[in-house]
Enzyme design. Structure first.
Site, PDB file in Angstrom:
ATOM      1  N   CYS A 100      20.579 -13.604 -27.267  1.00 55.87           N
ATOM      2  CA  CYS A 100      20.148 -12.783 -28.064  1.00 55.87           C
ATOM      3  C   CYS A 100      18.541 -13.358 -28.448  1.00 55.87           C
ATOM      4  O   CYS A 100      18.292 -14.621 -28.442  1.00 55.87           O
ATOM      5  CB  CYS A 100      20.747 -12.874 -29.418  1.00 55.87           C
ATOM      6  SG  CYS A 100      19.943 -12.166 -30.667  1.00 55.87           S
ATOM      7  N   ASN A 101      17.675 -12.608 -27.983  1.00 48.62           N
ATOM      8  CA  ASN A 101      16.056 -13.213 -28.167  1.00 48.62           C
ATOM      9  C   ASN A 101      15.621 -13.441 -29.734  1.00 48.62           C
ATOM     10  O   ASN A 101      15.360 -14.576 -29.978  1.00 48.62           O
ATOM     11  CB  ASN A 101      15.237 -11.835 -27.906  1.00 48.62           C
ATOM     12  CG  ASN A 101      15.011 -11.944 -26.359  1.00 48.62           C
ATOM     13  OD1 ASN A 101      14.165 -12.696 -25.826  1.00 48.62           O
ATOM     14  ND2 ASN A 101      15.849 -11.296 -25.738  1.00 48.62           N
ATOM     15  N   ASP A 124      25.772 -13.266 -28.955  1.00 48.93           N
ATOM     16  CA  ASP A 124      24.846 -12.328 -29.341  1.00 48.93           C
ATOM     17  C   ASP A 124      25.205 -11.635 -30.769  1.00 48.93           C
ATOM     18  O   ASP A 124      26.372 -11.528 -30.893  1.00 48.93           O
ATOM     19  CB  ASP A 124      24.798 -11.158 -28.233  1.00 48.93           C
ATOM     20  CG  ASP A 124      23.558 -10.309 -28.310  1.00 48.93           C
ATOM     21  OD1 ASP A 124      22.747 -10.307 -29.073  1.00 48.93           O
ATOM     22  OD2 ASP A 124      23.602  -9.258 -27.529  1.00 48.93           O
ATOM     23  N   CYS A 160      14.803  -8.443 -24.792  1.00 54.94           N
ATOM     24  CA  CYS A 160      16.038  -8.189 -25.658  1.00 54.94           C
ATOM     25  C   CYS A 160      17.257  -7.535 -24.458  1.00 54.94           C
ATOM     26  O   CYS A 160      17.020  -6.985 -23.568  1.00 54.94           O
ATOM     27  CB  CYS A 160      15.951  -6.861 -26.566  1.00 54.94           C
ATOM     28  SG  CYS A 160      17.618  -6.459 -27.247  1.00 54.94           S
ATOM     29  N   THR A 161      18.147  -8.256 -24.670  1.00 57.98           N
ATOM     30  CA  THR A 161      19.234  -8.132 -23.419  1.00 57.98           C
ATOM     31  C   THR A 161      19.971  -6.747 -23.395  1.00 57.98           C
ATOM     32  O   THR A 161      20.496  -6.063 -22.384  1.00 57.98           O
ATOM     33  CB  THR A 161      20.441  -9.131 -23.725  1.00 57.98           C
ATOM     34  OG1 THR A 161      20.796  -9.329 -24.751  1.00 57.98           O
ATOM     35  CG2 THR A 161      19.953 -10.579 -23.175  1.00 57.98           C
ATOM     36  N   HIS A 162      19.783  -6.101 -24.622  1.00 53.84           N
ATOM     37  CA  HIS A 162      20.037  -4.730 -24.660  1.00 53.84           C
ATOM     38  C   HIS A 162      19.410  -3.797 -23.890  1.00 53.84           C
ATOM     39  O   HIS A 162      19.874  -2.819 -23.280  1.00 53.84           O
ATOM     40  CB  HIS A 162      20.185  -4.120 -26.294  1.00 53.84           C
ATOM     41  CG  HIS A 162      21.082  -4.545 -27.125  1.00 53.84           C
ATOM     42  ND1 HIS A 162      20.867  -5.833 -27.610  1.00 53.84           N
ATOM     43  CD2 HIS A 162      22.432  -4.109 -27.467  1.00 53.84           C
ATOM     44  CE1 HIS A 162      21.968  -6.241 -28.582  1.00 53.84           C
ATOM     45  NE2 HIS A 162      22.714  -4.898 -28.480  1.00 53.84           N
TER      46      HIS A 162
END
Length: 250
Positions: free
Chosen positions: A70-71, A7, A176-178
């Site tokens: 990560c997108n 990421d 988004c993984t965030h």
């Protein structure tokens, strides 16, 4: 198996923690590329080249499979510069689309970074599955999560601005993984909307696709950025206390 997780920052830590909870013997090498230009600001060719460089560096450390958590980076995993490396790679976009199409919702909201939304990958994949899609760029949110800013007035103001046009959707894709670090505030704005969690979708995908076994060796955490900032961000965003984080260059 030795699994690499890539990421730009700490968004993929949520995936890493969930994977280890279910498969503790799988050895993970986590690479935070926060010392590089944010992936969303790179042109496609430059991004593909950068991601390929990180994947090759992970392979040099014995990694056999890579999750691009990560997108923005996942928008380029089909690029020849990556496919030529010859390692198995799973991004987060295809699993999230598949999980969304498994949901009965017909009207879908998608929030993500500018590159992810402008790529059209979510829109095209979901529309092809008969869904109506409303996309919103949520650019400031990942930077806020990286800073550990999860419950401030500024976060709530941004979420209100981003999510208000999505009040009538039936499901919301966190592209988004965030953003899983903001699930509580998101659900307060959209209490009746089902949330598609990218980390859960990606974990389910790799469980189906790969044999997640290993020797239980100690995980490694690497960053091209600031190791202490990486540890602090992971703890603030996801409550994960990382061991030593090593600074690396590429």
């Amino acid at each position: 198996m030795k699994l690499g997780v890539l990421d730009w920052g700490i968004g993929g830590i949520d995936f890493q923690a969930r994977l280890k909870a279910r498969h503790p013997d799988v050895e993970v090498v986590y690479w935070s590329d926060s010392g590089a230009t944010p992936y969303g600001k790179l042109g496609r060719a430059a991004l593909a080249s950068r991601v390929a460089g990180v994947v090759r560096a992970l392979c040099e450390r014995g990694v056999t499979h890579v999750v691009v958590a990560c997108n923005a980076a996942s928008t380029v995993i089909g690029d020849p510069v990556l496919t030529r490396i010859g390692v198995e790679i799973c991004g987060v976009i295809a699993p999230a689309i598949a999980a969304t199409l498994d949901d009965p919702a017909r009207v879908i909201g998608v929030i993500g970074g500018r590159r992810t939304i402008s790529s059209g990958l979510y829109r095209d994949g979901l529309v092809a599955g008969g869904r109506r899609v409303i996309s919103r760029v949520a650019q400031p949110l990942s930077a806020m999560v990286e800073r550990g800013e999860l419950d401030s007035p500024a976060v709530h103001a941004e979420l209100g601005r981003i999510l208000r046009p999505l009040r009538r959707v039936e499901a919301l894709v966190l592209a988004c993984t965030h953003y899983t670090a903001l699930l509580g505030p998101i659900r307060r704005v959209l209490p009746d909307v089902r949330v598609i969690d990218p980390a859960a979708a990606t974990l389910a995908a790799v469980e189906r696709r790969w044999c997640l076994t290993g020797q239980g060796a100690r995980d490694m955490f690497l960053t091209t950025g600031d190791p202490q900032a990486t540890r602090e961000a992971a703890h603030l965003a996801f409550g994960v206390t990382l061991p030593e984080v090593q600074r690396v260059t590429l």
